[in-house]
Design an enzyme around this catalytic site. Structure first.
Site, PDB file in Angstrom:
ATOM      1  N   ASP A  52      14.319   3.039  10.636  1.00 31.26           N
ATOM      2  CA  ASP A  52      14.435   1.593  10.434  1.00 31.26           C
ATOM      3  C   ASP A  52      14.122   1.236   8.983  1.00 31.26           C
ATOM      4  O   ASP A  52      13.114   1.669   8.433  1.00 31.26           O
ATOM      5  CB  ASP A  52      13.433   0.869  11.352  1.00 31.26           C
ATOM      6  CG  ASP A  52      13.538  -0.641  11.238  1.00 31.26           C
ATOM      7  OD1 ASP A  52      14.527  -1.197  11.741  1.00 31.26           O
ATOM      8  OD2 ASP A  52      12.636  -1.257  10.630  1.00 31.26           O
ATOM      9  N   TYR A  57      12.927  -4.388   1.825  1.00 27.69           N
ATOM     10  CA  TYR A  57      11.827  -3.430   1.633  1.00 27.69           C
ATOM     11  C   TYR A  57      11.989  -2.752   0.265  1.00 27.69           C
ATOM     12  O   TYR A  57      12.739  -1.788   0.109  1.00 27.69           O
ATOM     13  CB  TYR A  57      11.804  -2.361   2.732  1.00 27.69           C
ATOM     14  CG  TYR A  57      11.561  -2.887   4.136  1.00 27.69           C
ATOM     15  CD1 TYR A  57      11.030  -4.149   4.362  1.00 27.69           C
ATOM     16  CD2 TYR A  57      11.853  -2.105   5.249  1.00 27.69           C
ATOM     17  CE1 TYR A  57      10.818  -4.624   5.647  1.00 27.69           C
ATOM     18  CE2 TYR A  57      11.639  -2.575   6.541  1.00 27.69           C
ATOM     19  CZ  TYR A  57      11.126  -3.839   6.720  1.00 27.69           C
ATOM     20  OH  TYR A  57      10.918  -4.303   8.003  1.00 27.69           O
ATOM     21  N   TYR A 203       7.701  -3.446  16.541  1.00 28.98           N
ATOM     22  CA  TYR A 203       7.163  -2.931  15.266  1.00 28.98           C
ATOM     23  C   TYR A 203       5.645  -3.043  15.207  1.00 28.98           C
ATOM     24  O   TYR A 203       5.031  -3.787  15.964  1.00 28.98           O
ATOM     25  CB  TYR A 203       7.844  -3.596  14.068  1.00 28.98           C
ATOM     26  CG  TYR A 203       7.615  -5.080  13.812  1.00 28.98           C
ATOM     27  CD1 TYR A 203       6.437  -5.559  13.248  1.00 28.98           C
ATOM     28  CD2 TYR A 203       8.630  -6.007  14.066  1.00 28.98           C
ATOM     29  CE1 TYR A 203       6.260  -6.908  12.950  1.00 28.98           C
ATOM     30  CE2 TYR A 203       8.464  -7.365  13.789  1.00 28.98           C
ATOM     31  CZ  TYR A 203       7.273  -7.806  13.218  1.00 28.98           C
ATOM     32  OH  TYR A 203       7.103  -9.137  12.929  1.00 28.98           O
ATOM     33  N   ARG A 208      -0.437  -2.039  11.201  1.00 23.32           N
ATOM     34  CA  ARG A 208      -0.546  -1.838   9.742  1.00 23.32           C
ATOM     35  C   ARG A 208      -1.663  -0.841   9.374  1.00 23.32           C
ATOM     36  O   ARG A 208      -2.315  -0.953   8.349  1.00 23.32           O
ATOM     37  CB  ARG A 208      -0.716  -3.194   9.028  1.00 23.32           C
ATOM     38  CG  ARG A 208       0.485  -4.105   9.321  1.00 23.32           C
ATOM     39  CD  ARG A 208       0.335  -5.503   8.883  1.00 23.32           C
ATOM     40  NE  ARG A 208      -0.618  -6.299   9.623  1.00 23.32           N
ATOM     41  CZ  ARG A 208      -0.447  -6.745  10.882  1.00 23.32           C
ATOM     42  NH1 ARG A 208       0.653  -6.459  11.550  1.00 23.32           N
ATOM     43  NH2 ARG A 208      -1.375  -7.467  11.471  1.00 23.32           N
ATOM     44  N   ARG A 227      -2.410  -5.924   3.169  1.00 21.30           N
ATOM     45  CA  ARG A 227      -3.672  -5.915   3.896  1.00 21.30           C
ATOM     46  C   ARG A 227      -4.783  -6.650   3.145  1.00 21.30           C
ATOM     47  O   ARG A 227      -5.823  -6.969   3.701  1.00 21.30           O
ATOM     48  CB  ARG A 227      -4.038  -4.475   4.255  1.00 21.30           C
ATOM     49  CG  ARG A 227      -3.062  -3.981   5.335  1.00 21.30           C
ATOM     50  CD  ARG A 227      -3.077  -2.518   5.532  1.00 21.30           C
ATOM     51  NE  ARG A 227      -2.538  -1.786   4.394  1.00 21.30           N
ATOM     52  CZ  ARG A 227      -2.281  -0.475   4.410  1.00 21.30           C
ATOM     53  NH1 ARG A 227      -2.516   0.211   5.501  1.00 21.30           N
ATOM     54  NH2 ARG A 227      -1.790   0.128   3.356  1.00 21.30           N
ATOM     55  N   ARG A 281       4.509   6.938   5.180  1.00 22.18           N
ATOM     56  CA  ARG A 281       5.052   7.217   3.840  1.00 22.18           C
ATOM     57  C   ARG A 281       4.604   8.549   3.276  1.00 22.18           C
ATOM     58  O   ARG A 281       4.894   8.889   2.136  1.00 22.18           O
ATOM     59  CB  ARG A 281       4.690   6.101   2.884  1.00 22.18           C
ATOM     60  CG  ARG A 281       3.211   5.772   2.844  1.00 22.18           C
ATOM     61  CD  ARG A 281       2.984   4.720   1.812  1.00 22.18           C
ATOM     62  NE  ARG A 281       1.778   3.957   2.038  1.00 22.18           N
ATOM     63  CZ  ARG A 281       1.422   2.959   1.269  1.00 22.18           C
ATOM     64  NH1 ARG A 281       2.174   2.619   0.244  1.00 22.18           N
ATOM     65  NH2 ARG A 281       0.316   2.298   1.507  1.00 22.18           N
TER      66      ARG A 281
HETATM   67  N1  LIG Z   1      11.263  -6.780  11.702  1.00 21.04           N
HETATM   68  C1  LIG Z   1      10.179  -7.100  11.049  1.00 21.04           C
HETATM   69  O1  LIG Z   1       9.947  -8.267  10.703  1.00 21.04           O
HETATM   70  C2  LIG Z   1       9.189  -6.014  10.737  1.00 21.04           C
HETATM   71  C3  LIG Z   1       7.885  -6.346  10.323  1.00 21.04           C
HETATM   72  C4  LIG Z   1       6.994  -5.308  10.080  1.00 21.04           C
HETATM   73  C5  LIG Z   1       7.400  -3.998  10.243  1.00 21.04           C
HETATM   74  N2  LIG Z   1       8.675  -3.701  10.615  1.00 21.04           N
HETATM   75  C6  LIG Z   1       9.155  -2.310  10.760  1.00 21.04           C
HETATM   76  O2  LIG Z   1       8.219  -1.591  11.532  1.00 21.04           O
HETATM   77  C7  LIG Z   1       7.715  -0.477  10.777  1.00 21.04           C
HETATM   78  C8  LIG Z   1       6.298  -0.199  11.207  1.00 21.04           C
HETATM   79  O3  LIG Z   1       5.477  -1.288  10.962  1.00 21.04           O
HETATM   80  P1  LIG Z   1       4.354  -1.237   9.880  1.00 21.04           P
HETATM   81  O4  LIG Z   1       4.786  -0.265   8.837  1.00 21.04           O
HETATM   82  O5  LIG Z   1       4.023  -2.627   9.507  1.00 21.04           O
HETATM   83  O6  LIG Z   1       3.100  -0.793  10.642  1.00 21.04           O
HETATM   84  P2  LIG Z   1       2.445   0.383  11.448  1.00 21.04           P
HETATM   85  O7  LIG Z   1       3.404   1.383  11.921  1.00 21.04           O
HETATM   86  O8  LIG Z   1       1.624  -0.300  12.424  1.00 21.04           O
HETATM   87  O9  LIG Z   1       1.480   0.990  10.328  1.00 21.04           O
HETATM   88  C9  LIG Z   1       1.993   1.746   9.291  1.00 21.04           C
HETATM   89  C10 LIG Z   1       0.866   2.194   8.369  1.00 21.04           C
HETATM   90  O10 LIG Z   1      -0.138   2.888   9.102  1.00 21.04           O
HETATM   91  C11 LIG Z   1      -0.656   3.951   8.318  1.00 21.04           C
HETATM   92  N3  LIG Z   1      -0.415   5.209   9.023  1.00 21.04           N
HETATM   93  C12 LIG Z   1       0.735   5.663   9.589  1.00 21.04           C
HETATM   94  N4  LIG Z   1       0.567   6.881  10.150  1.00 21.04           N
HETATM   95  C13 LIG Z   1      -0.714   7.215   9.914  1.00 21.04           C
HETATM   96  C14 LIG Z   1      -1.493   8.365  10.209  1.00 21.04           C
HETATM   97  N5  LIG Z   1      -0.981   9.414  10.858  1.00 21.04           N
HETATM   98  N6  LIG Z   1      -2.783   8.377   9.831  1.00 21.04           N
HETATM   99  C15 LIG Z   1      -3.329   7.315   9.170  1.00 21.04           C
HETATM  100  N7  LIG Z   1      -2.637   6.205   8.835  1.00 21.04           N
HETATM  101  C16 LIG Z   1      -1.336   6.160   9.212  1.00 21.04           C
HETATM  102  C17 LIG Z   1       0.095   3.936   6.996  1.00 21.04           C
HETATM  103  O11 LIG Z   1      -0.602   3.140   6.027  1.00 21.04           O
HETATM  104  P3  LIG Z   1      -1.146   3.781   4.655  1.00 21.04           P
HETATM  105  O12 LIG Z   1      -0.078   4.723   4.178  1.00 21.04           O
HETATM  106  O13 LIG Z   1      -1.387   2.656   3.745  1.00 21.04           O
HETATM  107  O14 LIG Z   1      -2.413   4.473   5.044  1.00 21.04           O
HETATM  108  C18 LIG Z   1       1.374   3.228   7.378  1.00 21.04           C
HETATM  109  O15 LIG Z   1       2.046   2.651   6.276  1.00 21.04           O
HETATM  110  C19 LIG Z   1       7.943  -0.886   9.326  1.00 21.04           C
HETATM  111  O16 LIG Z   1       7.930   0.217   8.439  1.00 21.04           O
HETATM  112  C20 LIG Z   1       9.282  -1.557   9.438  1.00 21.04           C
HETATM  113  O17 LIG Z   1      10.306  -0.592   9.513  1.00 21.04           O
HETATM  114  C21 LIG Z   1       9.554  -4.699  10.893  1.00 21.04           C
END
Ligand SMILES: NC(=O)c1ccc[n+]([C@@H]2O[C@H](COP(=O)([O-])OP(=O)(O)OC[C@H]3O[C@@H](n4cnc5c(N)ncnc54)[C@H](OP(=O)(O)O)[C@@H]3O)[C@@H](O)[C@H]2O)c1
Length: 329
Positions: A52, A57, A203, A208, A227, A281
């Site tokens: 996604d 982004y 999502y 986060r 954050r 990432r």
């Molecule tokens: N449609 C929309 O409006 C919308 C809004 C938000 C998100 N999204 C989509 O949903 C995706 C996921 O949401 P999100 O990125 O906000 O949040 P998430 O999946 O809840 O959190 C992602 C963050 O968690 C941390 N993380 C991930 N795996 C980890 C691990 N194994 N150990 C420790 N920390 C870990 C990383 O932060 P750090 O690297 O900083 O540690 C990562 O950037 C987005 O990338 C995007 O594609 C869509």
């Protein structure tokens, strides 16, 4: 990995999708391109076939990274890409724009960034109150008929907004926020999507990063990292959320031999979502992926989890702070 078919389409996708917002750097304090590409490859090696992204982004950068990662492995035909439209920007400021002209230009740019001539799912990123939803649906339906997209999605729409959109064309997938700490959709969108056979691709499974188990009160965030303004990451709430994370981690360890991160993603998959978006990432962040599968949360576990949340989070707050303004804001 578990896979599902998206109703009304030919798409068969992994129940965990890789989110690439942070890879674009914008609102996440910067990015490292090589590391991001390696993260995409790491997720694919573990069975993820849905990635996604969105033009907003990193203002094209996240899409470019996805395009490069797939080109390097020559695997476009084995991976589903979802991207979005309907968010415009000027001087780094983002606002909603679903005018047909913008959507057509924006989508043409996405295809270039992604080095492809079709995307599997195109989402409208946020509803634009200044454009009739029905008209937006007609534009996406035209892309569908022309074979430029394989499924239509809407993100951050209410059931009423989806019904208005459906008067102009089909919807196959919805993308709202959903995780242990953000459960607003249980009241309306979740039952609506079940009744209407819309795939629910939620999502923020880790909220986060809060539900990763790696966040502490000492952790500092760099540059424009969202954050810094996220109300859950501010005291006194942060301590309440971290208290919940600690108890959830103990529960996951005692009952399932897993950690809070596994529990958080499993909970999303077992509590009504068809697909959970997990943002990352760095390749090591994908290491826990295999341990999400091969077990399930039963009703007793669900009740115990609800009790932990009730006892710890006294001032819950939702994800509203992320909503971008409309054009006349
Ligand atoms: N449609 C929309 O409006 C919308 C809004 C938000 C998100 N999204 C989509 O949903 C995706 C996921 O949401 P999100 O990125 O906000 O949040 P998430 O999946 O809840 O959190 C992602 C963050 O968690 C941390 N993380 C991930 N795996 C980890 C691990 N194994 N150990 C420790 N920390 C870990 C990383 O932060 P750090 O690297 O900083 O540690 C990562 O950037 C987005 O990338 C995007 O594609 C869509």
């Amino acid at each position: 990995m578990e896979y599902i078919r998206i109703s009304g389409t030919e798409l068969e996708v992994s129940r965990i999708a890789l989110g690439t917002w942070a890879m674009g750097g914008w609102m996440w304090g910067g990015t490292d391109e090589e590391q991001a590409i390696n993260t995409i490859h790491a997720a694919m090696e573990k069975g993820v076939n849905l990635i996604d992204t969105a033009p907003v982004y990193g203002f094209g950068l996240s899409e470019e990274i996805v395009g490069k990662a797939l080109a390097r492995k020559k695997c476009r035909d084995r991976v589903c890409i979802s991207t979005k439209t309907g968010l415009d920007w000027k001087d780094g400021k983002v606002f909603r724009n679903c005018s047909p002209d913008f959507i057509k230009r924006n989508f043409a740019d996405s295809l270039k960034n992604l080095q492809t001539d079709y995307v599997d799912i195109l989402f409208v990123h946020w509803p634009d109150p200044l454009e009739p939803f029905e008209e937006t649906a007609r534009v996406l339906n035209q892309f569908l008929k022309e074979g430029q997209i394989r499924a239509v999605g809407v993100s951050n729409y209410s059931p009423e907004q989806i019904q208005a959109f459906q008067r102009g064309g089909p919807v196959h997938v919805v993308q709202p926020p959903y995780n242990l700490f953000e459960r607003e959709i249980e009241a309306d969108l979740m039952p609506f999507s079940k009744e209407n056979h819309l795939a629910l691709m939620s999502y923020g499974a880790l909220c986060r990063g809060l539900l990763s188990g790696k966040v502490t009160t000492e952790r500092e965030y760099q540059g424009d990292d969202l954050r810094k303004t996220d109300p859950k990451f501010k005291q006194p709430r942060l301590s309440q959320y971290l208290a919940a994370v600690k108890l959830l981690d103990q529960f996951a360890w005692q009952r399932f031999d897993r950690r809070v991160l596994h529990l958080a993603v499993r909970w999303v998959l077992d509590h009504g979502a068809d697909i959970a978006l997990w943002g990352g990432r760095s390749p090591d962040q994908m290491d826990p992926l295999p341990e999400i599968f091969g077990w399930r949360l039963d009703q007793t576990a669900m009740h115990a989890i609800d009790q932990i949340l009730q006892e710890t989070i006294r001032e819950p707050v939702g994800p509203e702070f992320m909503a971008p303004p409309s054009r006349k804001h």
